[in-house]
Design a protein around this motif. Structure first.
Motif, PDB file in Angstrom:
ATOM      1  N   UNK A 160       0.813  -1.219   0.000  1.00 36.86           N
ATOM      2  CA  UNK A 160       0.000   0.000   0.000  1.00 36.86           C
ATOM      3  C   UNK A 160       0.850   1.275   0.000  1.00 36.86           C
ATOM      4  N   UNK A 161       1.900   1.374   0.802  1.00 35.16           N
ATOM      5  CA  UNK A 161       2.680   2.620   0.771  1.00 35.16           C
ATOM      6  C   UNK A 161       3.371   2.894  -0.573  1.00 35.16           C
ATOM      7  N   UNK A 162       3.519   1.880  -1.399  1.00 36.04           N
ATOM      8  CA  UNK A 162       4.219   2.043  -2.675  1.00 36.04           C
ATOM      9  C   UNK A 162       3.285   2.309  -3.855  1.00 36.04           C
ATOM     10  N   UNK A 163       1.990   2.253  -3.615  1.00 29.92           N
ATOM     11  CA  UNK A 163       1.021   2.477  -4.683  1.00 29.92           C
ATOM     12  C   UNK A 163       0.632   3.946  -4.762  1.00 29.92           C
ATOM     13  N   UNK A 164       0.596   4.486  -5.988  1.00 26.98           N
ATOM     14  CA  UNK A 164       0.091   5.856  -6.126  1.00 26.98           C
ATOM     15  C   UNK A 164      -1.429   5.820  -5.994  1.00 26.98           C
ATOM     16  N   UNK A 165      -1.943   6.306  -4.904  1.00 26.59           N
ATOM     17  CA  UNK A 165      -3.370   6.170  -4.650  1.00 26.59           C
ATOM     18  C   UNK A 165      -4.089   7.467  -4.376  1.00 26.59           C
ATOM     19  N   UNK A 166      -3.400   8.576  -4.482  1.00 26.04           N
ATOM     20  CA  UNK A 166      -4.093   9.824  -4.191  1.00 26.04           C
ATOM     21  C   UNK A 166      -5.011  10.213  -5.354  1.00 26.04           C
ATOM     22  N   UNK A 167      -5.934  11.103  -5.080  1.00 27.74           N
ATOM     23  CA  UNK A 167      -6.939  11.502  -6.065  1.00 27.74           C
ATOM     24  C   UNK A 167      -6.315  12.147  -7.294  1.00 27.74           C
ATOM     25  N   UNK A 168      -5.256  12.917  -7.120  1.00 28.74           N
ATOM     26  CA  UNK A 168      -4.661  13.598  -8.283  1.00 28.74           C
ATOM     27  C   UNK A 168      -4.083  12.591  -9.274  1.00 28.74           C
ATOM     28  N   UNK A 169      -3.500  11.498  -8.777  1.00 33.37           N
ATOM     29  CA  UNK A 169      -2.977  10.471  -9.678  1.00 33.37           C
ATOM     30  C   UNK A 169      -4.102   9.886 -10.529  1.00 33.37           C
ATOM     31  N   UNK A 170      -5.236   9.546  -9.915  1.00 32.59           N
ATOM     32  CA  UNK A 170      -6.357   8.974 -10.662  1.00 32.59           C
ATOM     33  C   UNK A 170      -6.981   9.984 -11.609  1.00 32.59           C
ATOM     34  N   UNK A 171      -6.972  11.238 -11.233  1.00 32.27           N
ATOM     35  CA  UNK A 171      -7.502  12.269 -12.135  1.00 32.27           C
ATOM     36  C   UNK A 171      -6.639  12.415 -13.379  1.00 32.27           C
ATOM     37  N   UNK A 172      -5.324  12.431 -13.190  1.00 35.85           N
ATOM     38  CA  UNK A 172      -4.423  12.518 -14.348  1.00 35.85           C
ATOM     39  C   UNK A 172      -4.531  11.265 -15.215  1.00 35.85           C
ATOM     40  N   UNK A 173      -4.668  10.136 -14.590  1.00 39.69           N
ATOM     41  CA  UNK A 173      -4.841   8.884 -15.320  1.00 39.69           C
ATOM     42  C   UNK A 173      -6.136   8.926 -16.139  1.00 39.69           C
ATOM     43  N   UNK A 174      -7.205   9.394 -15.541  1.00 38.98           N
ATOM     44  CA  UNK A 174      -8.493   9.492 -16.244  1.00 38.98           C
ATOM     45  C   UNK A 174      -8.413  10.478 -17.404  1.00 38.98           C
ATOM     46  N   UNK A 175      -7.786  11.612 -17.180  1.00 35.37           N
ATOM     47  CA  UNK A 175      -7.624  12.589 -18.259  1.00 35.37           C
ATOM     48  C   UNK A 175      -6.829  11.980 -19.404  1.00 35.37           C
ATOM     49  N   UNK A 176      -5.772  11.265 -19.082  1.00 40.14           N
ATOM     50  CA  UNK A 176      -4.958  10.615 -20.120  1.00 40.14           C
ATOM     51  C   UNK A 176      -5.755   9.592 -20.908  1.00 40.14           C
ATOM     52  N   UNK A 177      -6.533   8.771 -20.218  1.00 42.39           N
ATOM     53  CA  UNK A 177      -7.365   7.760 -20.880  1.00 42.39           C
ATOM     54  C   UNK A 177      -8.384   8.435 -21.793  1.00 42.39           C
ATOM     55  N   UNK A 178      -9.029   9.480 -21.311  1.00 45.11           N
ATOM     56  CA  UNK A 178     -10.046  10.174 -22.095  1.00 45.11           C
ATOM     57  C   UNK A 178      -9.425  10.847 -23.315  1.00 45.11           C
ATOM     58  N   UNK A 179      -8.324  11.545 -23.141  1.00 52.04           N
ATOM     59  CA  UNK A 179      -7.678  12.218 -24.281  1.00 52.04           C
ATOM     60  C   UNK A 179      -7.145  11.211 -25.297  1.00 52.04           C
ATOM     61  N   UNK A 180      -6.513  10.162 -24.805  1.00 53.90           N
ATOM     62  CA  UNK A 180      -5.992   9.121 -25.683  1.00 53.90           C
ATOM     63  C   UNK A 180      -7.136   8.449 -26.442  1.00 53.90           C
ATOM     64  N   UNK A 181      -8.213   8.153 -25.732  1.00 55.71           N
ATOM     65  CA  UNK A 181      -9.371   7.528 -26.358  1.00 55.71           C
ATOM     66  C   UNK A 181     -10.042   8.427 -27.377  1.00 55.71           C
ATOM     67  N   UNK A 182     -10.161   9.708 -27.055  1.00 53.80           N
ATOM     68  CA  UNK A 182     -10.787  10.654 -27.986  1.00 53.80           C
ATOM     69  C   UNK A 182      -9.938  10.795 -29.240  1.00 53.80           C
ATOM     70  N   UNK A 183      -8.627  10.885 -29.068  1.00 52.62           N
ATOM     71  CA  UNK A 183      -7.724  10.994 -30.226  1.00 52.62           C
ATOM     72  C   UNK A 183      -7.803   9.747 -31.097  1.00 52.62           C
ATOM     73  N   UNK A 184      -8.036   8.597 -30.500  1.00 50.54           N
ATOM     74  CA  UNK A 184      -8.183   7.378 -31.273  1.00 50.54           C
ATOM     75  C   UNK A 184      -9.541   7.243 -31.933  1.00 50.54           C
ATOM     76  N   UNK A 185     -10.539   7.874 -31.374  1.00 50.40           N
ATOM     77  CA  UNK A 185     -11.910   7.763 -31.872  1.00 50.40           C
ATOM     78  C   UNK A 185     -12.181   8.677 -33.060  1.00 50.40           C
ATOM     79  N   UNK A 186     -11.661   9.895 -33.015  1.00 52.37           N
ATOM     80  CA  UNK A 186     -11.993  10.917 -33.998  1.00 52.37           C
ATOM     81  C   UNK A 186     -11.679  10.513 -35.439  1.00 52.37           C
TER      82      UNK A 186
END
Length: 149
Positions: free
Chosen positions: A39-65
């Motif tokens: 657990x101490x070695x996992x990135x688990x804070x909210x900002x990490x998941x937000x950046x991950x979500x933004x990356x997934x959404x942008x990557x997915x949108x770029x692949x979809x268009x």
């Protein structure tokens, strides 16, 4: 690699990124329960998941268009928008949700994104076939007008 070949594989890349997101959502609780010492070695804070979500959404949108520009199926826009909304909603509001709700919404969003990408790819493939044989188009609602003899 040519641009058209890159466009053909963009949806696969977007679907893969969404699948990785889904696997992350499914396996993280299992891994934590099996190996609580990590657990101490996992990135688990909210900002990490937000950046991950933004990356997934942008990557997915770029692949979809690129594919959407070929066939322009509007229902797919609703599908990908709903998936992106769920991923971003959970990234920003996940800590206020019950764990099961967060998991269901995350997996649902990922499944919507994967489905949208795979449908996008299949419609593009059909449109390429239609270009080669224009009188046999099966992918649009536009009827082929036959000349009267």
């Amino acid at each position: 690699m040519s641009l058209s070949r890159l466009h053909r594989h963009a949806d696969i890349a977007g679907a893969t990124a969404s699948a990785v997101c889904m696997v992350h959502c499914l396996l993280t609780p299992v891994v934590i329960s099996l190996f609580p010492d990590i657990i101490p070695y996992l990135p688990g804070d909210a900002s990490f998941h937000r950046w991950l979500a933004i990356g997934i959404v942008l990557f997915g949108f770029a692949g979809f268009v690129p594919g959407y520009r070929v066939h322009r199926r509007k229902p797919l826009l609703a599908l990908i928008a709903a998936g992106m909304f769920l991923i971003l909603f959970v990234a920003w509001k996940g800590e206020t949700l019950h764990l099961a709700t967060e998991l269901i919404l995350s997996i649902g969003g990922s499944m919507l994104l994967i489905t949208a990408h795979l449908l996008n790819r299949s419609f593009c493939h059909q449109c390429r076939i239609c270009k080669e044989a224009p009188n046999t188009c099966q992918t649009t609602d536009v009827e082929q007008v036959q000349p009267h003899l």
